[in-house]
Design a protein around this motif. Structure first.
Motif, PDB file in Angstrom:
ATOM      1  N   ARG A  24       0.923  -1.201   0.237  1.00 27.51           N
ATOM      2  CA  ARG A  24      -0.006  -0.184  -0.030  1.00 27.51           C
ATOM      3  C   ARG A  24       0.835   1.272  -0.164  1.00 27.51           C
ATOM      4  O   ARG A  24       1.958   1.352   0.294  1.00 27.51           O
ATOM      5  CB  ARG A  24      -0.946  -0.005   1.182  1.00 27.51           C
ATOM      6  N   PRO A  53      -8.131   2.592   1.660  1.00 26.04           N
ATOM      7  CA  PRO A  53      -7.736   1.971   0.441  1.00 26.04           C
ATOM      8  C   PRO A  53      -8.360   2.335  -0.921  1.00 26.04           C
ATOM      9  O   PRO A  53      -8.119   1.746  -1.729  1.00 26.04           O
ATOM     10  CB  PRO A  53      -8.247   0.398   1.206  1.00 26.04           C
ATOM     11  N   MET A  54      -9.417   3.184  -0.810  1.00 30.21           N
ATOM     12  CA  MET A  54     -10.015   3.478  -1.982  1.00 30.21           C
ATOM     13  C   MET A  54      -9.650   5.113  -2.399  1.00 30.21           C
ATOM     14  O   MET A  54     -10.218   5.510  -3.280  1.00 30.21           O
ATOM     15  CB  MET A  54     -11.782   3.574  -1.865  1.00 30.21           C
ATOM     16  N   TYR A  59      -6.630   7.649  -3.664  1.00 27.98           N
ATOM     17  CA  TYR A  59      -5.763   7.712  -4.755  1.00 27.98           C
ATOM     18  C   TYR A  59      -4.322   7.513  -4.206  1.00 27.98           C
ATOM     19  O   TYR A  59      -3.545   6.826  -4.933  1.00 27.98           O
ATOM     20  CB  TYR A  59      -5.922   9.111  -5.553  1.00 27.98           C
ATOM     21  N   SER A  93      -3.980   2.959  -1.396  1.00 28.72           N
ATOM     22  CA  SER A  93      -4.193   2.256  -2.612  1.00 28.72           C
ATOM     23  C   SER A  93      -2.720   1.490  -3.163  1.00 28.72           C
ATOM     24  O   SER A  93      -1.893   1.666  -2.264  1.00 28.72           O
ATOM     25  CB  SER A  93      -4.567   3.276  -3.866  1.00 28.72           C
ATOM     26  N   TRP A 131       0.200   1.079  -6.112  1.00 30.28           N
ATOM     27  CA  TRP A 131       0.531   1.424  -7.438  1.00 30.28           C
ATOM     28  C   TRP A 131       1.453   0.185  -7.976  1.00 30.28           C
ATOM     29  O   TRP A 131       2.401  -0.078  -7.296  1.00 30.28           O
ATOM     30  CB  TRP A 131       1.164   2.764  -7.335  1.00 30.28           C
ATOM     31  N   LEU A 167      -3.290   1.949 -10.958  1.00 32.23           N
ATOM     32  CA  LEU A 167      -3.412   1.522  -9.621  1.00 32.23           C
ATOM     33  C   LEU A 167      -4.563   0.717  -9.364  1.00 32.23           C
ATOM     34  O   LEU A 167      -5.477   0.706 -10.126  1.00 32.23           O
ATOM     35  CB  LEU A 167      -3.304   2.968  -8.728  1.00 32.23           C
ATOM     36  N   CYS A 225      -7.503  -0.536  -5.783  1.00 36.02           N
ATOM     37  CA  CYS A 225      -7.785  -0.236  -4.240  1.00 36.02           C
ATOM     38  C   CYS A 225      -6.818  -1.290  -3.573  1.00 36.02           C
ATOM     39  O   CYS A 225      -6.256  -2.328  -3.592  1.00 36.02           O
ATOM     40  CB  CYS A 225      -9.122  -0.680  -4.041  1.00 36.02           C
ATOM     41  N   GLY A 226      -6.475  -0.576  -2.034  1.00 39.16           N
ATOM     42  CA  GLY A 226      -5.728  -1.419  -1.285  1.00 39.16           C
ATOM     43  C   GLY A 226      -6.263  -2.380  -0.192  1.00 39.16           C
ATOM     44  O   GLY A 226      -5.662  -2.560   0.897  1.00 39.16           O
ATOM     45  N   TYR A 251      -9.457   0.432  -9.149  1.00 44.09           N
ATOM     46  CA  TYR A 251      -9.912   2.000  -8.868  1.00 44.09           C
ATOM     47  C   TYR A 251     -10.800   2.668 -10.055  1.00 44.09           C
ATOM     48  O   TYR A 251     -10.227   2.580 -11.291  1.00 44.09           O
ATOM     49  CB  TYR A 251      -8.392   2.557  -8.415  1.00 44.09           C
ATOM     50  N   SER A 284      -8.597   4.783 -12.832  1.00 31.73           N
ATOM     51  CA  SER A 284      -7.361   4.623 -12.910  1.00 31.73           C
ATOM     52  C   SER A 284      -7.087   4.452 -14.430  1.00 31.73           C
ATOM     53  O   SER A 284      -7.964   4.090 -15.286  1.00 31.73           O
ATOM     54  CB  SER A 284      -6.975   3.050 -12.436  1.00 31.73           C
TER      55      SER A 284
END
Length: 722
Positions: free
Chosen positions: A545, A556-557, A559, A563, A565, A606, A608-609, A621, A624
């Motif tokens: 993350r 987690p949602m 940017y 998130s 990447w 990216l 979501c985390g 995401y 993205s």
């Protein structure tokens, strides 16, 4: 109206069921049946302008029912659909195929096939509209509609043009009835027969019509993008592996990187640059294009050279607070938008990036390490010196502590945050409060450290001992300062940065993984960094993350605040491997490759985390970019890290010590570009490695390259570059 650079919301979401095609600076976003619907972000784009905001096909005034989209090259797709049932029939007997090619405009070949035993008479209409909007306007969902957009028939064609923006398009075809906003065809399709038509959308930029790259008058395979992509596929390295997911992801990455190459008008042999990503960043970005080119070196070194040359031509020469230009500074992004309230007028550079300038020197040094384009690399050294001068004369003077690289926007029209986490809330303390500028980012110090080391090697090779000494000393000094000021002993990790009062910004974030990559981290602290990156608070199972789940700003949602990447993780894998954390690097690498498989082989910008235990597949995401340049290059960089493939051609050395996960089985790479030639590499499941094609003067070390060395001034032993 909000300024383009400081927009703090999110780009307009494309929505489910959209199809994006890209080629260079052009792209098209449409619905699943091929229609471009007005009122949202869909459209045909070129030169940062939406040429068409409506492109709807009707047969007898009824939309086409979608059946399938056949994806081809990144610039090409075939939309297969059917019409409503003919009179007296229960099911449709007319199939429509829209073969679409994007590049410098658009080409669309229509095929209407009659599957019945009697002729079908029908009307085929293409409804056309355009707001000639600037890309920035569409991105932030604030389109400024100009009143002078005219749609004028010209024979069987239709001209769309806005005099105030000097932009538009000409839609050319044959045998059509053209009226404002519509091209109509009266069609009789023979029984068991076909009807065909071709439409070509040519851009009008600055009042001049140019031809779409896929002309309806020539075979598709002869078009420039098709020829270039075929050459890219033919001449690049070829990878064979027992791991089908890896093979699929690498193929898609190579294809996407090929489609994102940008070719400037000029000599045909001029190397390309790289666009950041579709749909909103189809232009040269300093940070994105430099890092992408760095990670893509095992595929092809020409985009690295093209990016360095293009950025050299745009390097700052004066002080301009509005664009944040300063002498020696490398730009953040280049735009070609139509004049509007939110976009620069015409082609314009914005320089609000703190890290593009040191990364320029880092990439130039890495290109030298690969032994490619030696004369061209030497010609760019003065631009590297100008970049380093900017760091010393402007970047270091922007904050309270000398010797560090700081940023603060010059006006309220600039980006608040100017590292890669450039959203307004991307740099925050552990309690969630936002850091106030000026800010010295942790990873930016690592980039500067690597830039100093790269420049010292250039000086050493040139016999310039004074310059060599100067930059090795600056590297040592910066490394000491960084490890003293950024280290948080109570947390066992590095701060994300220092704020305007010199206080550590104490959130636990992924930025410290970039510091591992550059080698600025003290070896006695690296173990703690690795532990944090692989902790449950940071590692989701698919990737690391951007921000630990225990932090106040975690979402987690978001940017940048939780998130995942891909490019961030690719550099983390490289950093972990550099310091010898093989199992940890493999774990992150396999998690990211699993994510790629879930996304059909194409990693998005990216995702979501959320943890893998909560959701067994990665959660997308919504806004993205895909394809996106450094996400596409990430699998290439991950494979290089797992191979521990580190060339140092000017010193006649190459380190290769593969640590491939068991799942990879046997791996073969043929045609890897290195030292002006092509190298072949085989890694068997046992770990045994065979190299062929190397020049005889290159000494191969079957061991990992040491992460750092205390012998900074001794270039026969020093290896302190990323």
């Amino acid at each position: 109206m909000a300024n383009a650079w400081t927009f703090e919301g999110q780009p307009a979401a494309l929505g489910a069921g959209t199809v994006t095609l890209v080629e260079g600076s052009s792209f098209c976003v449409s619905s699943w049946n091929g229609d471009i619907l007005p009122g949202g972000p869909q459209g045909v784009y070129h030169a940062d302008t939406r040429l068409l905001s409506r492109w709807e096909l009707r047969v007898d005034d009824v939309p086409i029912e979608p059946l399938q989209v056949l994806a081809g090259e990144p610039y090409h797709a075939a939309f297969v659909g059917r019409t409503q049932p003919r009179p007296g029939r229960a099911e449709s007997t007319l199939m429509l195929v829209r073969d679409r090619y994007v590049g410098g405009g658009l080409r669309e070949d229509l095929l209407l096939r009659n599957l019945s035993d009697e002729p079908a008479g029908c009307l085929v209409d293409v409804h056309i509209g355009s707001d000639v909007a600037d890309l920035f306007e569409v991105k932030i969902n604030r389109v400024r509609h100009v009143p002078d957009v005219d749609l004028v028939p010209e024979g069987a064609s239709l001209r769309v043009y806005s005099p105030s923006r000097a932009r538009g398009a000409v839609i050319r075809t044959a045998d059509a009835l053209a009226v404002p906003g519509l091209l109509g065809f009266r069609v009789t399709v023979p029984a068991r027969g076909e009807w065909r038509a071709a439409l070509q959308v040519n851009p009008i930029i600055d009042g001049e019509e140019t031809q779409a790259w896929f002309s309806t008058h020539h075979p598709v395979e002869h078009a420039g993008p098709a020829v270039r992509l075929a050459a890219w596929q033919r001449h690049g390295p070829y990878v064979v592996t027992d791991h089908p997911g890896l093979a699929r992801t690498l193929r898609r990455s190579k294809e996407d990187l090929g489609s994102l190459r940008l070719y400037e008008p000029g000599p045909p042999d001029e190397p390309p640059t790289i666009a950041a990503g579709a749909p909103w960043f189809m232009t040269l970005f300093g940070r994105d294009s430099l890092l992408t080119s760095w990670m893509a070196l095992p595929l092809d070194q020409s985009p690295a050279l093209g990016t360095l040359r293009r950025l050299a031509g745009l390097q700052g020469t004066k002080v301009d607070p509005l664009s944040e230009e300063e002498p020696g500074k490398i730009p953040h992004e280049l735009r070609f938008g139509a004049p509007s309230g939110v976009s620069p007028h015409g082609a314009a550079c914005y320089y609000g990036s703190v890290d593009a300038t040191p990364l320029y020197v880092v990439l130039l040094g890495e290109l030298r390490r690969w032994g490619i384009h030696r004369e061209a690399v030497e010609e760019l050294v003065p631009h590297a010196d100008a970049a380093l001068s900017w760091i010393e004369e402007y970047g270091e003077r922007a904050g309270p502590i000398e010797g560090l690289l700081w940023y603060r926007r010059k006006t309220d029209k600039g980006l608040v945050n100017q590292g890669w986490k450039d959203s307004f809330d991307g740099v925050n303390f552990a309690d969630g409060s936002l850091a106030r500028a000026p800010i010295a980012l942790a990873e930016a110090q690592g980039y500067v450290y690597a830039a100093y080391i790269a420049r010292s090697h250039f000086a050493h090779e040139a016999g310039d001992h004074e310059t060599e000494r100067r930059y090795t000393e600056r590297a040592c000094s910066l490394r000491r300062m960084f490890n003293e000021l950024f280290w948080l002993p109570e947390r066992g990790c590095y701060a994300i940065g220092l704020d305007g009062e010199g206080r550590p910004i104490d959130s636990v974030a992924s930025n410290m993984g970039h510091c591992l990559w550059t080698g600025i981290v003290d070896e006695d602290k690296a173990e703690y960094v690795a532990w944090h990156l692989l902790s449950e608070e940071m590692f989701t199972g698919f990737g690391v993350r951007t921000l630990a789940s225990s932090m106040g700003a975690y979402n987690p949602m978001s940017y940048h605040n939780g998130s995942v990447w891909p490019h961030d993780n690719a550099l983390i894998v490289s950093g972990l491997m550099r310091y010898g954390f093989v199992a940890e690097a493999q774990r992150v690498a396999m998690g990211l490759l699993d994510a790629a498989e879930a996304f059909g082989g194409r990693l998005p910008e990216l995702f979501c985390g959320f943890g893998r235990k909560e959701f067994p597949i990665p959660v997308p995401y919504p806004t993205s970019c895909s394809p996106q340049a450094w996400a596409a290059a990430s699998p290439v960089q991950i494979l290089r890290s797992l191979l521990r493939f580190d060339p140092w051609i000017p010193y006649g050395r190459l380190w290769v010590a593969p640590v491939l996960p068991e799942e990879f089985g046997e791996l073969r790479i043929t045609g890897l570009p290195l030292a002006g030639g092509r190298v072949n590499l085989v890694v068997w499941g046992s770990g045994e490695t065979k190299l062929s094609g190397l020049p005889p003067e290159i000494e191969v070390h079957c061991a990992p390259r040491p992460p750092v060395s205390t012998l900074v001034g001794h270039h026969d032993q020093f290896t302190g570059e990323p």
